[in-house]
Motif scaffolding. Structure first.
Motif, PDB file in Angstrom:
ATOM      1  N   GLU A 123      -5.470  -5.652  10.385  1.00 20.14           N
ATOM      2  CA  GLU A 123      -4.444  -4.644  10.644  1.00 20.14           C
ATOM      3  C   GLU A 123      -4.741  -3.962  11.975  1.00 20.14           C
ATOM      4  OE1 GLU A 123      -2.416  -3.285   6.835  1.00 20.14           O
ATOM      5  OE2 GLU A 123      -4.198  -2.070   6.995  1.00 20.14           O
TER       6      GLU A 123
ATOM      7  N   ALA B   3      -0.525  -1.027  15.316  1.00 24.18           N
ATOM      8  CA  ALA B   3       0.702  -1.545  14.695  1.00 24.18           C
ATOM      9  C   ALA B   3       0.991  -0.885  13.351  1.00 24.18           C
ATOM     10  CB  ALA B   3       0.586  -3.060  14.512  1.00 24.18           C
ATOM     11  N   ILE B   4       0.062  -0.051  12.869  1.00 21.97           N
ATOM     12  CA  ILE B   4       0.239   0.524  11.526  1.00 21.97           C
ATOM     13  C   ILE B   4       1.132   1.753  11.573  1.00 21.97           C
ATOM     14  CG2 ILE B   4      -0.928   1.592   9.561  1.00 21.97           C
ATOM     15  CD1 ILE B   4      -3.305  -0.156  10.122  1.00 21.97           C
ATOM     16  N   GLY B   5       2.256   1.648  10.893  1.00 22.86           N
ATOM     17  CA  GLY B   5       3.176   2.776  10.778  1.00 22.86           C
ATOM     18  C   GLY B   5       3.856   3.159  12.084  1.00 22.86           C
TER      19      GLY B   5
ATOM     20  N   HIS C 144      -9.434   0.662   5.090  1.00 27.10           N
ATOM     21  CA  HIS C 144      -8.146   0.910   5.751  1.00 27.10           C
ATOM     22  C   HIS C 144      -8.367   1.831   6.952  1.00 27.10           C
ATOM     23  CE1 HIS C 144      -4.044   2.215   6.489  1.00 27.10           C
ATOM     24  NE2 HIS C 144      -3.673   1.128   5.827  1.00 27.10           N
TER      25      HIS C 144
ATOM     26  N   LYS D 189       0.068   4.268  -0.229  1.00 27.55           N
ATOM     27  CA  LYS D 189      -0.581   5.418   0.422  1.00 27.55           C
ATOM     28  C   LYS D 189      -0.395   6.689  -0.427  1.00 27.55           C
ATOM     29  CE  LYS D 189       0.048   3.175   4.824  1.00 27.55           C
ATOM     30  NZ  LYS D 189       0.041   3.277   6.277  1.00 27.55           N
TER      31      LYS D 189
ATOM     32  N   GLY E 297      -1.356  -7.016   8.564  1.00 29.89           N
ATOM     33  CA  GLY E 297      -0.709  -5.741   8.244  1.00 29.89           C
ATOM     34  C   GLY E 297      -0.403  -4.967   9.503  1.00 29.89           C
ATOM     35  N   GLY E 298       0.750  -4.325   9.514  1.00 27.98           N
ATOM     36  CA  GLY E 298       1.150  -3.523  10.676  1.00 27.98           C
ATOM     37  C   GLY E 298       2.622  -3.694  10.920  1.00 27.98           C
ATOM     38  N   SER E 299       3.417  -2.762  10.334  1.00 24.06           N
ATOM     39  CA  SER E 299       4.860  -2.747  10.537  1.00 24.06           C
ATOM     40  C   SER E 299       5.554  -4.063  10.173  1.00 24.06           C
ATOM     41  CB  SER E 299       5.191  -2.338  11.979  1.00 24.06           C
ATOM     42  OG  SER E 299       4.702  -1.036  12.241  1.00 24.06           O
TER      43      SER E 299
ATOM     44  N   ASN F 162       0.866  -1.182   0.000  1.00 27.00           N
ATOM     45  CA  ASN F 162       0.000   0.000   0.000  1.00 27.00           C
ATOM     46  C   ASN F 162       0.905   1.235   0.000  1.00 27.00           C
ATOM     47  OD1 ASN F 162      -1.806   2.033   0.518  1.00 27.00           O
ATOM     48  ND2 ASN F 162      -2.346   1.349   2.593  1.00 27.00           N
TER      49      ASN F 162
ATOM     50  N   GLU G 268      -6.782   4.255   8.043  1.00 27.31           N
ATOM     51  CA  GLU G 268      -6.620   5.694   7.797  1.00 27.31           C
ATOM     52  C   GLU G 268      -7.874   6.283   7.162  1.00 27.31           C
ATOM     53  OE1 GLU G 268      -2.903   5.267   5.695  1.00 27.31           O
ATOM     54  OE2 GLU G 268      -1.978   4.621   7.567  1.00 27.31           O
TER      55      GLU G 268
ATOM     56  N   LEU H 248      -0.190  -7.170   4.199  1.00 25.21           N
ATOM     57  CA  LEU H 248      -0.408  -5.872   3.570  1.00 25.21           C
ATOM     58  C   LEU H 248       0.665  -4.951   4.153  1.00 25.21           C
ATOM     59  CD1 LEU H 248      -2.024  -3.967   1.761  1.00 25.21           C
ATOM     60  CD2 LEU H 248      -3.652  -3.650   3.612  1.00 25.21           C
ATOM     61  N   ILE H 249       1.469  -4.396   3.272  1.00 22.75           N
ATOM     62  CA  ILE H 249       2.685  -3.710   3.703  1.00 22.75           C
ATOM     63  C   ILE H 249       2.598  -2.227   3.371  1.00 22.75           C
ATOM     64  CG2 ILE H 249       5.220  -3.857   3.610  1.00 22.75           C
ATOM     65  CD1 ILE H 249       3.800  -6.606   4.090  1.00 22.75           C
ATOM     66  N   GLY H 250       2.827  -1.375   4.342  1.00 23.87           N
ATOM     67  CA  GLY H 250       2.824   0.065   4.103  1.00 23.87           C
ATOM     68  C   GLY H 250       4.243   0.562   3.865  1.00 23.87           C
ATOM     69  N   GLY H 251       4.861   1.088   4.923  1.00 22.09           N
ATOM     70  CA  GLY H 251       6.181   1.720   4.813  1.00 22.09           C
ATOM     71  C   GLY H 251       7.205   0.906   4.030  1.00 22.09           C
TER      72      GLY H 251
HETATM   73  C1  PEP Z   1      -0.777  -0.232   6.155  1.00 26.78           C
HETATM   74  O1  PEP Z   1      -0.910   0.975   6.074  1.00 26.78           O
HETATM   75  O2  PEP Z   1      -1.628  -0.982   5.666  1.00 26.78           O
HETATM   76  C2  PEP Z   1       0.378  -0.749   6.878  1.00 26.78           C
HETATM   77  C3  PEP Z   1       0.380  -1.994   7.237  1.00 26.78           C
HETATM   78  O3  PEP Z   1       1.396   0.147   7.124  1.00 26.78           O
HETATM   79  P1  PEP Z   1       2.832  -0.190   7.794  1.00 26.78           P
HETATM   80  O4  PEP Z   1       3.343  -1.447   7.152  1.00 26.78           O
HETATM   81  O5  PEP Z   1       3.671   1.000   7.495  1.00 26.78           O
HETATM   82  O6  PEP Z   1       2.580  -0.387   9.251  1.00 26.78           O
END
Ligand code: PEP
Length: 268
Positions: free
Chosen positions: A185, A189-191, A113, A26, A229-231, A24, A115, A250-253
């Motif tokens: 998620e 744990a997100i971001g 999501h 973002k 998902g979450g870091s 993701n 956010e 699901l991967i953000g950063g």
């Molecule tokens: C996300 O926004 O879905 C997410 C999991 O972000 P992060 O990996 O940065 O925690």
């Protein structure tokens, strides 16, 4: 002989859930940066046998077309959208409709999501409408949900997750889950760099599967891919993905750095 028959019966009934790593992006990366990232990811996974696992990226709306049409994209990397509006069309300035996405070849959309829930007031009932609109336009839904820190600390995390799933998804017939991917998620744990432990992820994923089994059936629950998902980072992905009810992430950063994202893909 009896052993062989038993083994083939077991294999036939063993769920073969698709494993997925989804990035993701973002509200990050301009057109040139997006094209560079898809080139770098594609180059790095070119020789990698995905063994039927799926790799997806979710750029912002304005760059989806560029990423999708890039001649440098490894075509095994699917390109989806991060959001869409619940209405089919109309006077909703600045919004994007599901059929605009499907018409340009987008197959998947992230909905729910945290956010979007937090900054854009997306409620469970709004998400129910979005899920229906996505489905009626042929879009697969990557449905995100998860509890906040105070809800976990109060011991309400299972109730929260059950409510989020129930209100947005459980009006659907069972076969709808052929095109729904779940993404648990935990908001805390997100971001944040605070990953759920692999055991916490497994505990919740097993609960989600049990909830699906209660509402639908055991066999349905065993076919739905549930991502965490979450870091997620290269150094924790293997352990998290190693849990029996975790079907990827699901991967953000970490999806913004080609090396990290590809390491996570390879951890599947
Ligand atoms: C996300 O926004 O879905 C997410 C999991 O972000 P992060 O990996 O940065 O925690």
């Amino acid at each position: 002989m009896a052993g062989w028959i038993l083994k083939s019966v077991i294999l036939k009934n063993t769920p073969m859930r698709t494993k997925i790593v989804a990035g993701n992006w973002k509200m990050n990366l301009n057109r040139d940066e997006s094209l560079q990232l898809i080139l770098d990811i594609s180059t790095a996974i070119q020789q990698h046998d995905l063994k039927g696992n799926r790799v997806m990226v979710f750029p912002p709306f304005v760059t989806i077309g560029y990423v999708m049409d890039s001649g440098n994209r490894d075509h095994r990397i699917e390109v989806g959208a991060q959001n869409m509006h619940q209405e089919e069309s109309g006077a909703y300035t600045g919004e994007v409709a599901a059929k605009m996405l499907s018409n340009m070849g987008v197959n998947s959309v992230i909905l729910g999501h945290s956010e979007r829930r937090e900054y854009f007031n997306e409620t469970d009932s709004l998400l129910k409408q979005k899920v229906d609109t996505a489905r009626s336009n042929g879009l697969e839904v990557v449905f995100c949900f998860g509890e906040k820190l105070d809800e976990r600390n109060a011991g309400n995390h299972f109730d929260v997750v059950e409510r989020q799933l129930g209100e947005a998804l459980f009006h659907l017939p069972g076969d709808a889950f052929e095109t729904i991917v779940l993404a648990y998620e935990p908001v805390w744990a997100i971001g944040t760099g605070m990953t759920a432990t692999p055991d916490q992820a497994q505990e919740m994923h097993a609960f989600i599967r049990k909830t699906l089994a209660n509402r639908y059936s055991e066999s349905l629950s065993n076919k739905v891919s549930i991502l965490y998902g979450g870091s997620v980072k290269p150094d924790n992905a293997t352990e998290i993905f190693g849990k029996p009810d975790v079907d990827g992430g699901l991967i953000g950063g970490a999806s913004l750095k080609a090396n990290d994202f590809v390491a996570i893909v390879k951890a599947l």
